[in-house]
Design a protein around this motif. Sequence first.
Motif, PDB file in Angstrom:
ATOM      1  N   GLY A 130      31.574  60.191  62.812  1.00 19.01           N
ATOM      2  CA  GLY A 130      32.387  59.372  63.698  1.00 19.01           C
ATOM      3  C   GLY A 130      32.905  58.154  62.963  1.00 19.01           C
ATOM      4  O   GLY A 130      32.595  57.933  61.783  1.00 19.01           O
ATOM      5  N   ASP A 131      33.701  57.369  63.645  1.00 17.88           N
ATOM      6  CA  ASP A 131      34.269  56.134  63.090  1.00 17.88           C
ATOM      7  C   ASP A 131      33.770  54.941  63.889  1.00 17.88           C
ATOM      8  O   ASP A 131      33.537  55.047  65.098  1.00 17.88           O
ATOM      9  CB  ASP A 131      35.797  56.164  63.137  1.00 17.88           C
ATOM     10  N   ARG A 132      33.624  53.866  63.177  1.00 15.37           N
ATOM     11  CA  ARG A 132      33.268  52.605  63.841  1.00 15.37           C
ATOM     12  C   ARG A 132      34.109  51.502  63.225  1.00 15.37           C
ATOM     13  O   ARG A 132      34.218  51.409  61.992  1.00 15.37           O
ATOM     14  CB  ARG A 132      31.774  52.302  63.665  1.00 15.37           C
ATOM     15  N   GLU A 133      34.691  50.672  64.062  1.00 15.13           N
ATOM     16  CA  GLU A 133      35.508  49.567  63.556  1.00 15.13           C
ATOM     17  C   GLU A 133      34.820  48.249  63.882  1.00 15.13           C
ATOM     18  O   GLU A 133      34.430  48.000  65.026  1.00 15.13           O
ATOM     19  CB  GLU A 133      36.913  49.599  64.160  1.00 15.13           C
ATOM     20  N   VAL A 134      34.686  47.427  62.854  1.00  9.21           N
ATOM     21  CA  VAL A 134      34.104  46.088  63.010  1.00  9.21           C
ATOM     22  C   VAL A 134      35.244  45.093  62.783  1.00  9.21           C
ATOM     23  O   VAL A 134      35.746  44.967  61.662  1.00  9.21           O
ATOM     24  CB  VAL A 134      32.970  45.850  62.001  1.00  9.21           C
ATOM     25  N   PRO A 135      35.683  44.381  63.824  1.00  7.98           N
ATOM     26  CA  PRO A 135      36.878  43.538  63.681  1.00  7.98           C
ATOM     27  C   PRO A 135      36.677  42.329  62.778  1.00  7.98           C
ATOM     28  O   PRO A 135      37.627  41.883  62.144  1.00  7.98           O
ATOM     29  CB  PRO A 135      37.173  43.102  65.121  1.00  7.98           C
ATOM     30  N   GLN A 136      35.464  41.808  62.724  1.00  8.94           N
ATOM     31  CA  GLN A 136      35.237  40.616  61.898  1.00  8.94           C
ATOM     32  C   GLN A 136      33.922  40.754  61.138  1.00  8.94           C
ATOM     33  O   GLN A 136      32.845  40.608  61.713  1.00  8.94           O
ATOM     34  CB  GLN A 136      35.205  39.358  62.756  1.00  8.94           C
ATOM     35  N   ALA A 168      31.062  57.735  59.037  1.00 13.39           N
ATOM     36  CA  ALA A 168      29.745  58.223  58.625  1.00 13.39           C
ATOM     37  C   ALA A 168      29.180  59.056  59.760  1.00 13.39           C
ATOM     38  O   ALA A 168      29.835  59.258  60.798  1.00 13.39           O
ATOM     39  CB  ALA A 168      28.812  57.059  58.279  1.00 13.39           C
ATOM     40  N   SER A 169      27.962  59.530  59.560  1.00 16.37           N
ATOM     41  CA  SER A 169      27.319  60.282  60.641  1.00 16.37           C
ATOM     42  C   SER A 169      27.091  59.349  61.827  1.00 16.37           C
ATOM     43  O   SER A 169      26.911  58.142  61.666  1.00 16.37           O
ATOM     44  CB  SER A 169      25.993  60.856  60.166  1.00 16.37           C
ATOM     45  N   LYS A 170      27.108  59.969  63.007  1.00 16.29           N
ATOM     46  CA  LYS A 170      26.960  59.151  64.209  1.00 16.29           C
ATOM     47  C   LYS A 170      25.610  58.453  64.260  1.00 16.29           C
ATOM     48  O   LYS A 170      25.508  57.317  64.728  1.00 16.29           O
ATOM     49  CB  LYS A 170      27.165  60.024  65.441  1.00 16.29           C
ATOM     50  N   ASN A 171      24.584  59.105  63.748  1.00 24.43           N
ATOM     51  CA  ASN A 171      23.259  58.471  63.712  1.00 24.43           C
ATOM     52  C   ASN A 171      23.275  57.251  62.802  1.00 24.43           C
ATOM     53  O   ASN A 171      22.710  56.203  63.130  1.00 24.43           O
ATOM     54  CB  ASN A 171      22.204  59.476  63.248  1.00 24.43           C
ATOM     55  N   ARG A 195      25.101  54.351  64.407  1.00 24.52           N
ATOM     56  CA  ARG A 195      24.315  53.693  65.463  1.00 24.52           C
ATOM     57  C   ARG A 195      23.291  52.730  64.882  1.00 24.52           C
ATOM     58  O   ARG A 195      22.932  51.739  65.522  1.00 24.52           O
ATOM     59  CB  ARG A 195      23.618  54.742  66.333  1.00 24.52           C
ATOM     60  N   ASP A 196      22.819  53.011  63.674  1.00 27.07           N
ATOM     61  CA  ASP A 196      21.768  52.185  63.078  1.00 27.07           C
ATOM     62  C   ASP A 196      22.312  50.981  62.303  1.00 27.07           C
ATOM     63  O   ASP A 196      21.528  50.175  61.796  1.00 27.07           O
ATOM     64  CB  ASP A 196      20.907  53.033  62.127  1.00 27.07           C
TER      65      ASP A 196
END
Length: 262
Positions: free
Chosen positions: A35-41, A74-77, A80-81
């Motif tokens: 999955g994808d995760r976006e960190v704005p700052q 990265a992997s969804k797990n 999450r961590d």
Amino acid sequence: MSQLSRSVLINLQTMAMAVLLAILVWFYAYAQDTGDREVPQVPIDVRVPPGVLIDKITGPGGIEVSSVRLRITASKNALRDLRNIACRVTLAQRPDGDVPLVLDVPLTNAEFELGPSFQVRPTPTSLRVTLVNEAVQRMRVRTSDCNTGTVRAGFRVVEVSATPTFVSVRGPAAVVKRYREISVAKVDVSDQAEDFSQVTDIVGVLDGSKVRADSRVTLRFTLTEEEIDQDFKLPVRVLQPIAFGKVLTPSPETVTITVTGP
């Protein structure tokens, strides 16, 4: 071809197909689990050698930045961590004398302390860091033009004193070496009618560069009542003995005097 050779060939084909199928299954499972995760700052933390200062950190177009936007695959797990993501850059270089050192730093997994299983896409993709050598200069605290506002009517500020009168100012060597005095943040004296003190800080910028002092400054303001001139018109009286007979008439009969005071 013998029966044995034919069996071996068939087994090899079967094994190859099994391996290929396993690879396809792994890729399918991986694709389903990523999955994808976006960190704005993501805050930027640049570490430099002792005695070296960061003059500025800029991105595209020379715009100063303090954080980057980060997209992580990265992997969804694993996603999450993720906790407390930061962009940490360690620089070992030093400027030469008073000449600033400009470094272009590409941002990779290493700066975000993420392993190869993470795919990072930062914005911007690189930083430009300007380093300068630090110097310490002892400066007198300037007490002129250090207040705003107006004291209560009938009063005025007659003296401003600073404690301490000198402070050690740290900043870029090329800047602080040119100064012998430094201003402080202005103090509001609005509606004051008696002596007072207030703690303040030095002005934190010289020639566009950040500087800092080793201590805060206490300004003491001494006030006094305004002196004004007031005219009074008084009659002139002649003191004379009763037995003198004739009453003397003064000329002029009145005088004007000017009194100066609070």
